[in-house]
Design a protein around this motif. Structure first.
Motif, short mmCIF file in Angstrom:
data_model
loop_
_atom_site.label_atom_id
_atom_site.label_comp_id
_atom_site.label_asym_id
_atom_site.label_seq_id
_atom_site.Cartn_x
_atom_site.Cartn_y
_atom_site.Cartn_z
N LEU A 1 0.90 9.96 -16.60
CA LEU A 1 -0.35 9.67 -17.36
C LEU A 1 -0.16 8.17 -17.41
O LEU A 1 -1.25 7.40 -16.54
N ALA A 2 -0.12 7.57 -18.17
CA ALA A 2 -0.15 6.00 -19.02
C ALA A 2 0.77 5.71 -17.90
O ALA A 2 0.44 4.11 -17.25
N ARG B 1 1.14 -1.03 -0.18
CA ARG B 1 -0.54 -0.10 -0.42
C ARG B 1 0.95 1.03 -0.30
O ARG B 1 0.32 2.34 -0.76
N GLN B 2 2.18 1.26 0.93
CA GLN B 2 2.61 2.62 0.44
C GLN B 2 3.87 2.45 -0.56
O GLN B 2 3.91 3.72 -0.83
N PHE B 3 3.65 1.39 -0.94
CA PHE B 3 4.62 1.50 -2.68
C PHE B 3 4.09 2.35 -2.79
O PHE B 3 4.49 3.19 -3.91
N LYS B 4 2.14 1.70 -3.61
CA LYS B 4 1.27 2.59 -4.55
C LYS B 4 1.56 3.63 -4.43
O LYS B 4 1.12 4.77 -5.25
N ALA C 1 -1.86 1.00 -12.10
CA ALA C 1 -2.96 0.50 -10.99
C ALA C 1 -2.86 -0.64 -11.92
O ALA C 1 -4.05 -1.10 -10.80
N ASP C 2 -3.37 -0.55 -13.70
CA ASP C 2 -4.31 -1.61 -13.74
C ASP C 2 -3.25 -3.10 -13.54
O ASP C 2 -4.12 -3.65 -12.80
N PHE C 3 -2.16 -3.15 -13.78
CA PHE C 3 -1.01 -4.21 -13.49
C PHE C 3 -1.56 -4.62 -11.46
O PHE C 3 -1.46 -5.56 -12.06
N ASP C 4 -1.66 -3.41 -10.93
CA ASP C 4 -1.92 -3.49 -9.50
C ASP C 4 -3.33 -4.61 -9.39
O ASP C 4 -3.29 -5.58 -8.77
N ALA C 5 -4.42 -3.75 -10.21
CA ALA C 5 -5.89 -4.35 -9.98
C ALA C 5 -5.90 -6.43 -10.59
O ALA C 5 -6.38 -7.20 -9.96
N LYS C 6 -4.87 -6.36 -11.72
CA LYS C 6 -4.51 -7.77 -12.00
C LYS C 6 -3.35 -9.12 -11.73
O LYS C 6 -4.18 -10.02 -11.24
#
Length: 67
Positions: A44-45, A5-8, A51-56
């Motif tokens: 931005l990309a 969480r802190q890394f993100k 964020a997408d990678f983390d969700a996957k």
């Protein structure tokens, strides 16, 4: 880093700071406006891809743990 969480949060903050710096430099009327705009788009990309990678990754991890 204490946890993911802190890394993100740090990645998000770095991207935000870089984007803000680019906006400030663009408003100052620098000669390399095109380069700054490209850097802003890439920032931005990257933030969105991260964020997408983390969700996957979370989804895959949940499937592995469930199995």
């Amino acid at each position: 880093m204490a946890n993911k969480r802190q890394f993100k949060k740090h990645v998000h903050n770095v991207c935000g700071d870089l984007f803000a710096d680019c906006v400030a430099l663009t408003m100052c009327g620098g000669d390399n406006r095109e380069t700054l705009e490209r850097l802003m788009a890439e920032t931005l990309a990257f933030n969105n891809e991260f964020a997408d990678f983390d969700a996957k990754a979370e989804e895959i991890f949940a499937k592995i743990v469930k199995a």
